[in-house]
Design a protein around this motif. Structure first.
Motif, PDB file in Angstrom:
ATOM      1  N   ILE A  52      -2.777  12.066 -10.095  1.00 10.15           N
ATOM      2  CA  ILE A  52      -3.528  11.883  -8.844  1.00 10.15           C
ATOM      3  C   ILE A  52      -3.055  10.610  -8.120  1.00 10.15           C
ATOM      4  O   ILE A  52      -2.893  10.592  -6.901  1.00 10.15           O
ATOM      5  CB  ILE A  52      -5.039  11.821  -9.143  1.00 10.15           C
ATOM      6  CG1 ILE A  52      -5.509  13.185  -9.657  1.00 10.15           C
ATOM      7  CG2 ILE A  52      -5.825  11.414  -7.900  1.00 10.15           C
ATOM      8  CD1 ILE A  52      -6.939  13.202 -10.161  1.00 10.15           C
ATOM      9  N   HIS A  53      -2.805   9.583  -8.908  1.00  7.47           N
ATOM     10  CA  HIS A  53      -2.384   8.298  -8.334  1.00  7.47           C
ATOM     11  C   HIS A  53      -1.075   8.458  -7.546  1.00  7.47           C
ATOM     12  O   HIS A  53      -0.908   7.931  -6.453  1.00  7.47           O
ATOM     13  CB  HIS A  53      -2.214   7.290  -9.472  1.00  7.47           C
ATOM     14  CG  HIS A  53      -2.272   5.856  -9.059  1.00  7.47           C
ATOM     15  ND1 HIS A  53      -2.324   4.826  -9.964  1.00  7.47           N
ATOM     16  CD2 HIS A  53      -2.282   5.254  -7.845  1.00  7.47           C
ATOM     17  CE1 HIS A  53      -2.364   3.674  -9.323  1.00  7.47           C
ATOM     18  NE2 HIS A  53      -2.332   3.901  -8.036  1.00  7.47           N
ATOM     19  N   TYR A  54      -0.162   9.237  -8.141  1.00  7.34           N
ATOM     20  CA  TYR A  54       1.166   9.417  -7.531  1.00  7.34           C
ATOM     21  C   TYR A  54       1.145  10.475  -6.423  1.00  7.34           C
ATOM     22  O   TYR A  54       1.578  10.214  -5.296  1.00  7.34           O
ATOM     23  CB  TYR A  54       2.149   9.808  -8.644  1.00  7.34           C
ATOM     24  CG  TYR A  54       3.559  10.106  -8.208  1.00  7.34           C
ATOM     25  CD1 TYR A  54       4.489   9.086  -7.992  1.00  7.34           C
ATOM     26  CD2 TYR A  54       3.990  11.425  -8.037  1.00  7.34           C
ATOM     27  CE1 TYR A  54       5.795   9.369  -7.606  1.00  7.34           C
ATOM     28  CE2 TYR A  54       5.291  11.714  -7.662  1.00  7.34           C
ATOM     29  CZ  TYR A  54       6.188  10.682  -7.445  1.00  7.34           C
ATOM     30  OH  TYR A  54       7.479  10.975  -7.072  1.00  7.34           O
ATOM     31  N   ASN A 100       4.145  -1.515  -2.937  1.00 10.05           N
ATOM     32  CA  ASN A 100       3.493  -1.953  -4.174  1.00 10.05           C
ATOM     33  C   ASN A 100       3.524  -0.854  -5.245  1.00 10.05           C
ATOM     34  O   ASN A 100       3.814  -1.127  -6.414  1.00 10.05           O
ATOM     35  CB  ASN A 100       2.043  -2.358  -3.893  1.00 10.05           C
ATOM     36  CG  ASN A 100       1.959  -3.651  -3.106  1.00 10.05           C
ATOM     37  OD1 ASN A 100       2.919  -4.424  -3.035  1.00 10.05           O
ATOM     38  ND2 ASN A 100       0.809  -3.898  -2.496  1.00 10.05           N
ATOM     39  N   HIS A 101       3.225   0.384  -4.839  1.00  7.63           N
ATOM     40  CA  HIS A 101       3.210   1.460  -5.832  1.00  7.63           C
ATOM     41  C   HIS A 101       4.616   1.804  -6.313  1.00  7.63           C
ATOM     42  O   HIS A 101       4.799   2.146  -7.490  1.00  7.63           O
ATOM     43  CB  HIS A 101       2.494   2.699  -5.281  1.00  7.63           C
ATOM     44  CG  HIS A 101       1.003   2.528  -5.241  1.00  7.63           C
ATOM     45  ND1 HIS A 101       0.358   1.892  -4.200  1.00  7.63           N
ATOM     46  CD2 HIS A 101       0.042   2.846  -6.141  1.00  7.63           C
ATOM     47  CE1 HIS A 101      -0.946   1.866  -4.455  1.00  7.63           C
ATOM     48  NE2 HIS A 101      -1.168   2.430  -5.625  1.00  7.63           N
ATOM     49  N   SER A 102       5.605   1.704  -5.444  1.00  7.71           N
ATOM     50  CA  SER A 102       6.980   1.973  -5.878  1.00  7.71           C
ATOM     51  C   SER A 102       7.383   0.992  -6.973  1.00  7.71           C
ATOM     52  O   SER A 102       8.044   1.354  -7.953  1.00  7.71           O
ATOM     53  CB  SER A 102       7.939   1.865  -4.688  1.00  7.71           C
ATOM     54  OG  SER A 102       7.638   2.854  -3.729  1.00  7.71           O
ATOM     55  N   GLY A 154      -7.497  -4.511  -4.964  1.00  6.57           N
ATOM     56  CA  GLY A 154      -6.365  -5.421  -4.872  1.00  6.57           C
ATOM     57  C   GLY A 154      -5.487  -5.334  -6.098  1.00  6.57           C
ATOM     58  O   GLY A 154      -5.598  -4.398  -6.894  1.00  6.57           O
ATOM     59  N   TRP A 155      -4.621  -6.293  -6.221  1.00 12.42           N
ATOM     60  CA  TRP A 155      -3.621  -6.311  -7.280  1.00 12.42           C
ATOM     61  C   TRP A 155      -3.537  -7.727  -7.871  1.00 12.42           C
ATOM     62  O   TRP A 155      -3.809  -8.717  -7.187  1.00 12.42           O
ATOM     63  CB  TRP A 155      -2.232  -5.994  -6.713  1.00 12.42           C
ATOM     64  CG  TRP A 155      -2.049  -4.617  -6.177  1.00 12.42           C
ATOM     65  CD1 TRP A 155      -2.656  -4.069  -5.071  1.00 12.42           C
ATOM     66  CD2 TRP A 155      -1.177  -3.600  -6.699  1.00 12.42           C
ATOM     67  NE1 TRP A 155      -2.218  -2.786  -4.884  1.00 12.42           N
ATOM     68  CE2 TRP A 155      -1.303  -2.474  -5.851  1.00 12.42           C
ATOM     69  CE3 TRP A 155      -0.292  -3.550  -7.781  1.00 12.42           C
ATOM     70  CZ2 TRP A 155      -0.591  -1.294  -6.086  1.00 12.42           C
ATOM     71  CZ3 TRP A 155       0.420  -2.375  -8.000  1.00 12.42           C
ATOM     72  CH2 TRP A 155       0.264  -1.270  -7.160  1.00 12.42           C
ATOM     73  N   ALA A 156      -3.107  -7.803  -9.128  1.00 13.46           N
ATOM     74  CA  ALA A 156      -2.658  -9.082  -9.683  1.00 13.46           C
ATOM     75  C   ALA A 156      -1.157  -8.981  -9.923  1.00 13.46           C
ATOM     76  O   ALA A 156      -0.637  -7.892 -10.230  1.00 13.46           O
ATOM     77  CB  ALA A 156      -3.382  -9.417 -10.979  1.00 13.46           C
ATOM     78  N   ILE A 188       0.068  -5.264 -11.144  1.00 18.18           N
ATOM     79  CA  ILE A 188      -0.925  -4.386 -11.771  1.00 18.18           C
ATOM     80  C   ILE A 188      -2.005  -4.031 -10.760  1.00 18.18           C
ATOM     81  O   ILE A 188      -2.624  -4.903 -10.143  1.00 18.18           O
ATOM     82  CB  ILE A 188      -1.509  -5.033 -13.042  1.00 18.18           C
ATOM     83  CG1 ILE A 188      -0.358  -5.228 -14.036  1.00 18.18           C
ATOM     84  CG2 ILE A 188      -2.618  -4.142 -13.621  1.00 18.18           C
ATOM     85  CD1 ILE A 188      -0.747  -5.704 -15.379  1.00 18.18           C
ATOM     86  N   ASP A 189      -2.161  -2.743 -10.590  1.00 17.19           N
ATOM     87  CA  ASP A 189      -3.071  -2.167  -9.612  1.00 17.19           C
ATOM     88  C   ASP A 189      -4.500  -2.277 -10.137  1.00 17.19           C
ATOM     89  O   ASP A 189      -4.816  -1.720 -11.186  1.00 17.19           O
ATOM     90  CB  ASP A 189      -2.669  -0.693  -9.421  1.00 17.19           C
ATOM     91  CG  ASP A 189      -3.348  -0.029  -8.245  1.00 17.19           C
ATOM     92  OD1 ASP A 189      -4.383  -0.534  -7.781  1.00 17.19           O
ATOM     93  OD2 ASP A 189      -2.847   1.030  -7.813  1.00 17.19           O
ATOM     94  N   ALA A 190      -5.360  -2.985  -9.404  1.00 16.49           N
ATOM     95  CA  ALA A 190      -6.758  -3.129  -9.819  1.00 16.49           C
ATOM     96  C   ALA A 190      -7.702  -2.291  -8.950  1.00 16.49           C
ATOM     97  O   ALA A 190      -8.913  -2.487  -8.994  1.00 16.49           O
ATOM     98  CB  ALA A 190      -7.172  -4.605  -9.803  1.00 16.49           C
ATOM     99  N   GLU A 192      -9.900   0.905  -8.046  1.00 17.90           N
ATOM    100  CA  GLU A 192     -10.628   1.808  -8.948  1.00 17.90           C
ATOM    101  C   GLU A 192      -9.841   3.084  -9.241  1.00 17.90           C
ATOM    102  O   GLU A 192      -9.921   3.630 -10.341  1.00 17.90           O
ATOM    103  CB  GLU A 192     -11.992   2.186  -8.348  1.00 17.90           C
ATOM    104  CG  GLU A 192     -13.052   1.139  -8.631  1.00 17.90           C
ATOM    105  CD  GLU A 192     -14.462   1.608  -8.287  1.00 17.90           C
ATOM    106  OE1 GLU A 192     -14.601   2.689  -7.675  1.00 17.90           O
ATOM    107  OE2 GLU A 192     -15.398   0.882  -8.623  1.00 17.90           O
ATOM    108  N   HIS A 193      -9.078   3.577  -8.254  1.00 19.24           N
ATOM    109  CA  HIS A 193      -8.363   4.843  -8.473  1.00 19.24           C
ATOM    110  C   HIS A 193      -7.326   4.724  -9.603  1.00 19.24           C
ATOM    111  O   HIS A 193      -6.868   5.723 -10.132  1.00 19.24           O
ATOM    112  CB  HIS A 193      -7.706   5.355  -7.172  1.00 19.24           C
ATOM    113  CG  HIS A 193      -6.589   4.517  -6.627  1.00 19.24           C
ATOM    114  ND1 HIS A 193      -6.506   4.105  -5.316  1.00 19.24           N
ATOM    115  CD2 HIS A 193      -5.474   3.998  -7.211  1.00 19.24           C
ATOM    116  CE1 HIS A 193      -5.411   3.403  -5.133  1.00 19.24           C
ATOM    117  NE2 HIS A 193      -4.768   3.322  -6.268  1.00 19.24           N
ATOM    118  N   ALA A 194      -6.972   3.491  -9.973  1.00 20.08           N
ATOM    119  CA  ALA A 194      -5.956   3.291 -11.017  1.00 20.08           C
ATOM    120  C   ALA A 194      -6.525   3.465 -12.424  1.00 20.08           C
ATOM    121  O   ALA A 194      -5.767   3.591 -13.386  1.00 20.08           O
ATOM    122  CB  ALA A 194      -5.340   1.900 -10.879  1.00 20.08           C
TER     123      ALA A 194
END
Ligand code: MN3
Length: 225
Positions: A52-54, A100-102, A154-156, A188-190, A192-194
């Motif tokens: 789903i994420h991708y 970011n996702h790539s 957000g992301w760290a 690292i994706d923070a 919720e969908h992750a």
């Protein structure tokens, strides 16, 4: 006087319209190929989450970026400043999401392909981690603290500071990209969908688990680039 004004406005217009042309010349954004199957990161990240994420979330950023880029070209042709400004923020959001996702997918690997495997003592990344944080365990803890501190989405990021060459850990809201003096090393994706389908409200367990599939070799490539 009128000649100077006309020339000035022409120069501005030319500079203004150069940007969308450059974006379009690069072609449309597309989803990157994955180096592993959706289920290959189990049990740490479920196949359902990855799929789903991708196919949904990342695809939406790609589509949003492409649509907003096309509209931006039109708005600038029409000289519509309001639309241009509004579209720019959409481009930042969706384009940032795509970038970011790539990086995120490359950042991960199944344990059978080196995921979670820390690099040896002689590796440049290991040395940098030890110099900046003391150990892998400590940089992971520092990143998890940043992840826990992300409010909303957000992301760290583990980043390299190009001024000092040291590693740092930072967080960014929404889909803001790492930039300025920082090069992203691990993201690292923070959102919720992750994690939500698997970890629900216990996001700390997701933050702990993901290190089992972090691709440190890929991180080192970015560190050395
Ligand atoms: Mn995401």
């Amino acid at each position: 006087m009128s000649f100077a004004l006309a020339r000035n406005s022409f120069a501005r217009k030319a500079a203004f319209s150069a940007k969308p042309a450059a974006i379009l010349a690069r072609g449309k954004a597309t989803l990157p190929d994955l180096d592993y199957d959706f289920g290959a990161l189990e049990p740490f990240i479920s196949g359902q989450i990855n799929e789903i994420h991708y196919t949904k979330h990342h695809q939406t950023y790609v589509n949003g970026f492409n649509q907003a880029s096309e509209k931006l070209a039109e708005a600038q042709k029409e000289g519509n400043v309001r639309a241009t400004v509004e579209l720019q923020s959409l481009i930042n959001f969706h384009g940032g999401g795509h970038v970011n996702h790539s990086l995120f997918w490359k950042n991960l690997a199944p344990p059978s392909q080196g995921g979670g495997e820390r690099l040896g003592a002689s590796s440049p990344l290991t040395k940098a981690i030890e110099e900046s944080f003391g150990s892998y365990d400590k940089i992971i803890t520092a990143t998890n603290v940043k992840l826990a501190g992300v409010q909303g989405s957000g992301w760290a990021w583990i980043v390299k500071n190009t001024q000092t060459n040291a590693l740092e850990v930072i967080s960014k809201p929404n889909q803001d990209m790492v930039g300025g003096n920082y090069i992203p090393i691990v993201g690292i994706d923070a959102w919720e969908h992750a994690y939500y389908l698997q970890y629900q409200n216990v996001k700390a367990d997701y933050f702990k688990a993901i290190w089992n599939v972090i691709n440190w070799k890929e991180a080192e490539k970015r560190f050395l680039a």
